[in-house]
Motif scaffolding. Structure first.
Motif, PDB file in Angstrom:
ATOM      1  N   ILE A  61     -71.644  34.418 -11.736  1.00 57.99           N
ATOM      2  CA  ILE A  61     -72.841  35.238 -11.662  1.00 57.99           C
ATOM      3  C   ILE A  61     -73.928  34.534 -12.442  1.00 57.99           C
ATOM      4  O   ILE A  61     -73.817  34.332 -13.638  1.00 57.99           O
ATOM      5  N   GLY A  62     -74.914  34.125 -11.756  1.00 62.30           N
ATOM      6  CA  GLY A  62     -75.984  33.448 -12.477  1.00 62.30           C
ATOM      7  C   GLY A  62     -77.302  33.903 -11.924  1.00 62.30           C
ATOM      8  O   GLY A  62     -77.350  34.800 -11.091  1.00 62.30           O
ATOM      9  N   PRO A  63     -78.339  33.262 -12.335  1.00 66.76           N
ATOM     10  CA  PRO A  63     -79.639  33.648 -11.766  1.00 66.76           C
ATOM     11  C   PRO A  63     -79.654  33.344 -10.274  1.00 66.76           C
ATOM     12  O   PRO A  63     -78.965  32.436  -9.817  1.00 66.76           O
ATOM     13  N   PRO A  64     -80.386  34.093  -9.534  1.00 68.64           N
ATOM     14  CA  PRO A  64     -80.377  33.925  -8.070  1.00 68.64           C
ATOM     15  C   PRO A  64     -80.826  32.525  -7.664  1.00 68.64           C
ATOM     16  O   PRO A  64     -81.802  32.005  -8.168  1.00 68.64           O
ATOM     17  N   PHE A 135     -71.684  42.240  -7.345  1.00 64.76           N
ATOM     18  CA  PHE A 135     -72.651  41.639  -8.269  1.00 64.76           C
ATOM     19  C   PHE A 135     -72.879  40.186  -7.910  1.00 64.76           C
ATOM     20  O   PHE A 135     -73.970  39.666  -8.045  1.00 64.76           O
ATOM     21  N   GLY A 136     -71.800  39.540  -7.489  1.00 63.11           N
ATOM     22  CA  GLY A 136     -71.901  38.122  -7.198  1.00 63.11           C
ATOM     23  C   GLY A 136     -72.325  37.826  -5.775  1.00 63.11           C
ATOM     24  O   GLY A 136     -72.545  36.701  -5.401  1.00 63.11           O
ATOM     25  N   LYS A 140     -80.150  39.464  -5.816  1.00 63.93           N
ATOM     26  CA  LYS A 140     -81.244  38.729  -6.440  1.00 63.93           C
ATOM     27  C   LYS A 140     -81.715  39.345  -7.729  1.00 63.93           C
ATOM     28  O   LYS A 140     -82.615  38.804  -8.364  1.00 63.93           O
ATOM     29  N   ARG A 141     -81.148  40.472  -8.095  1.00 61.37           N
ATOM     30  CA  ARG A 141     -81.592  41.171  -9.292  1.00 61.37           C
ATOM     31  C   ARG A 141     -83.084  41.497  -9.217  1.00 61.37           C
ATOM     32  O   ARG A 141     -83.797  41.423 -10.231  1.00 61.37           O
ATOM     33  N   GLU A 175     -79.811  48.465 -12.363  1.00 66.18           N
ATOM     34  CA  GLU A 175     -78.964  47.604 -11.538  1.00 66.18           C
ATOM     35  C   GLU A 175     -77.592  48.234 -11.303  1.00 66.18           C
ATOM     36  O   GLU A 175     -77.013  48.093 -10.228  1.00 66.18           O
ATOM     37  N   MET A 176     -77.075  48.949 -12.287  1.00 68.17           N
ATOM     38  CA  MET A 176     -75.791  49.622 -12.100  1.00 68.17           C
ATOM     39  C   MET A 176     -75.899  50.712 -11.045  1.00 68.17           C
ATOM     40  O   MET A 176     -75.032  50.851 -10.191  1.00 68.17           O
ATOM     41  N   ILE A 177     -76.967  51.481 -11.119  1.00 65.60           N
ATOM     42  CA  ILE A 177     -77.139  52.541 -10.134  1.00 65.60           C
ATOM     43  C   ILE A 177     -77.269  51.944  -8.741  1.00 65.60           C
ATOM     44  O   ILE A 177     -76.652  52.412  -7.782  1.00 65.60           O
TER      45      ILE A 177
END
Lengths: 420, 293
Positions: A61-64, A135-136, A140-141, A175-177
């Motif tokens: 998991i890293g930055p997009p 998440f992975g 793109k967060r 982000e969790m929601i």
């Protein structure tokens, strides 16, 4: 179902790095209990081998890692009274990319990723794997990035030096929601694919998907309560309620050709814009700016969110399955009538019959898609997206010019570029 | 809504809201409240919504077909509707909770929702695990049952405006009563017939959910371990396991555990002035024990 996540932004395949058995989870577990859990979960002998995969499943998991293959051409029409910092001349704009846009908050996003992993993973490795699946999966967060951008853009106003821990926690909660809703959405839609990968419930079974979603909703509620800000608590609780209402609205109007544009926009609000609007407003609240500015941030989030959703709905028609990460025309196939269809229905009466037949004849879906495209449904939807985008940019006027405000504007435009 | 009615109408006793109302009234006596506030009433509704939502999701998670003698929501309407109905009710209760505007209660109840999820996970990851200890079992029982009850009783006290020592005692009452309640439920899963239970008997054990009677029995009888670890693949092995548990005193020891928690719960009520409501709260504890003799 309309994709809340921006899988349409992927112009190439997202890469994953699997590190064998590099589980950093602190939760103590042994193969026995996890295997049994998975077995108890799926009740299907074929799947038990997947439990063993869980131990070695560590997508990075890293930055997009996003990049745009298109040079930005479509500029925002009709926006004339923007401050000089917003350069509208084509030739002086460098190719935008999300990574560039989010550069100013890249570190914030890295910290977020780490925190999210420990929050979700601490409880149980099976959950962590399930959460990492999504998440992975090319996320793109965008929503946390919005929180960070608005936080930084608004704190300028009051001279706040650093982001507060409330700001960061808010981004994590959002982000969790969002993730929890995606996991449940896929159960509700019985979707097999998301962002080019199998969905959580396809891989681990409905039970784990429901549990993972519930767990994340619960965690986010708890963190929310511990922010101890009643205004934000009420704001976000409204969102969770809106999600559920949106799902119900959508489910009860499938294949309903009398659907009005207004109803469609409300549904888009419930399902997408509500969360984004609450995030941007929440960020402003924690920056302690006055209520006029937080209201404008709310409107920005809402208008951007609506624009975003309309574009997603357009892309469901115009992109190929490979780009989408899931089958094309899938909204329509399921009876979820979106902007292009609603506009097309105003023009072409025969479209109604095809839809109401629920595509029982083979080839009828393709005919319907053809009609939607040819009678201008897509164009009108594009106009709608642009209109909301314009409103969003206007909502940013109250912010002092800064690289963060610029990024917020660019994000709106970048979004529009996906459809031309 | 049909889905919710399926479960709202399915013979539920409304124990939890009743507790909220009883504690509300019992504590209101202390400071001379005459009427219940709308916060009290809303709290009771929230509690029942959360409880119901958790049952609907639980049945999806357990793939249960029957609850209280009727078909479960997901059996009738499908998994989709069950997940949606559960989500909707959780969402509604969160919203009403937020609008109570009491941070202490908001945090209290949010903790419960988190505990529910943790409890499910704990249970799911220790199925057929014969090394499960009694305190882990009690923790799981707390997460799944007692947490909500404790938060309800404490919340009721908070809205009555009594001092924190009393709300703490109300929390402990709810917790101890909740644990006692869950242990009794777990005993009944062995001792009652399918008809009385409204679902197949010994279903906990069949699924690998090892409860108090089993944990006590495992301390005595090693052959029980093998049968459980075989996950009852041989026909008749489940019945054998149930016999062992009964004959070696697992049920009796579980009964003692239920009683000891019940006694603690009664002690927690001492701080309340005598009233018909306090009496009812005591009777609830005792009636619960009556279910197992």
């Amino acid at each position: 179902m309309t994709a809340v996540a921006c899988n349409n932004l992927e112009f190439g395949r997202t890469r994953f790095d699997f590190s064998a058995c590099g589980c950093s989870s602190n939760a103590s577990f042994d193969r026995f209990s996890v295997r049994n859990y998975a077995k108890g979960t799926v009740g299907n002998v074929n799947r038990s081998h997947k439990a063993r995969k869980l131990f070695c499943f560590r997508p990075e998991i890293g930055p997009p890692r996003m990049f745009s293959t298109k040079t930005p051409e479509a500029l925002l029409p009709g926006v004339t009274d923007t401050p000089p910092v917003l350069d509208l001349k084509k030739e002086s704009r460098s190719p935008a990319s999300l990574t560039n846009l989010f550069e100013g908050v890249a570190e914030d996003l890295l910290t977020l990723n780490k925190n999210l992993q420990s929050i979700v993973g601490a409880e149980n490795p099976v959950l962590m794997s399930a959460a990492e699946q999504i998440f992975g999966a090319g996320g793109k967060r965008m929503r946390p990035a919005l929180v960070f951008l608005v936080s930084r853009a608004t704190k300028e106003i009051v001279g706040l030096k650093e982001l507060t821990k409330e700001h960061r926690r808010l981004a994590e909660i959002i982000e969790m929601i969002h993730t929890a809703s995606l996991i449940h959405d896929d159960v509700l839609d019985e979707s097999d694919m998301r962002r080019g990968k199998e969905t959580v419930h396809q891989l681990y079974g409905t039970r784990v998907a429901v549990l993972a979603g519930d767990f994340m909703f619960a965690q986010s509620s708890w963190y929310l309560a511990n922010l101890e800000n009643l205004e934000v608590i009420k704001l976000i609780s409204q969102v969770i309620k809106d999600f559920a209402s949106g799902e119900i609205k959508q489910a009860s109007s499938l294949f309903d050709c009398d659907l009005q544009l207004e109803e469609y926009l409300i549904k888009c609000y419930y399902k997408t814009a509500s969360l984004i609007a609450a995030s941007t407003k929440g960020a402003a609240i924690f920056s302690r700016v006055d209520s006029y500015v937080s209201e404008q941030m709310y409107q920005y989030g809402k208008n951007f969110g609506l624009s975003f959703q309309v574009i997603d709905d357009i892309l469901d028609f115009t992109q190929s399955a490979e780009q989408l990460g899931k089958p094309a025309g899938s909204d329509l196939a399921k009876g979820n009538l979106t902007a292009p269809v609603i506009f097309a229905l105003e023009k072409e009466a025969r479209l109604r019959d095809i839809i109401e037949s629920e595509f029982c004849d083979t080839g009828s879906l393709d005919v319907a898609v053809g009609i939607v495209k040819s009678c201008g449904g897509i164009q009108r939807a594009q106009e709608l997206a642009r209109e909301k985008a314009n409103l969003a940019v206007q909502n940013l006027q109250c912010l002092p010019p800064s690289s963060f405000r610029f990024a917020l504007e660019e994000l709106v435009k970048y979004n529009l570029e996906r459809i031309k | 809504m049909s889905a919710a009615e399926q479960i709202f109408g399915a013979g539920g006793k409304r124990t939890r809201p009743a507790l909220v109302f009883l504690v509300s009234r019992a504590t209101a006596e202390i400071i001379g409240f005459r009427e219940l506030t709308k916060e009290h009433r809303r709290l009771a509704e929230i509690i029942e919504m959360i409880h119901t939502a958790s049952l609907i999701h639980d049945d999806v998670l357990d793939e249960s077909d029957m609850r209280r003698g009727k078909e479960t929501v997901h059996q009738l309407y499908g998994t989709r509707v069950a997940v949606l109905a559960g989500d909707f009710m959780f969402a509604q209760s969160s919203w009403y909770l937020a609008n109570l505007e009491n941070l202490e209660v908001i945090k209290l109840i949010s903790q419960v929702i988190k505990d529910f999820a943790s409890g499910e996970i704990k249970q799911a990851s220790s199925l057929f695990d014969c090394d499960v200890q009694l305190d882990e079992y009690l923790l799981k029982s707390y997460y799944k049952t007692a947490s909500l009850i404790a938060a309800s009783t404490k919340g009721a006290a908070i809205f009555s405006g009594v001092d924190s020592e009393i709300s703490e005692q109300m929390y402990q009452y709810g917790k101890n009563f909740g644990l006692s309640f869950q242990v009794v439920d777990d005993i009944l899963d062995f001792t009652q017939s399918a008809e009385d239970l409204g679902k197949p008997s010994a279903s906990d054990l069949a699924k690998g959910n090892l409860t108090a009677p089993v944990i006590f029995a495992l301390e005595k009888e090693t052959k029980l371990r093998d049968i459980i670890e075989s996950e009852f693949c041989e026909s008749g092995s489940l019945e054998k396991a149930v016999d062992i548990i009964e004959s070696c005193g697992g049920i009796d020891k579980a009964r003692e555990l239920a009683k000891s928690k019940a006694e603690l719960a009664l002690e927690n009520l001492q701080c309340l002035p005598l009233s018909s409501f306090r009496f009812s709260l005591e009777e609830m504890v005792k009636n619960n024990l009556e279910r197992i003799r």
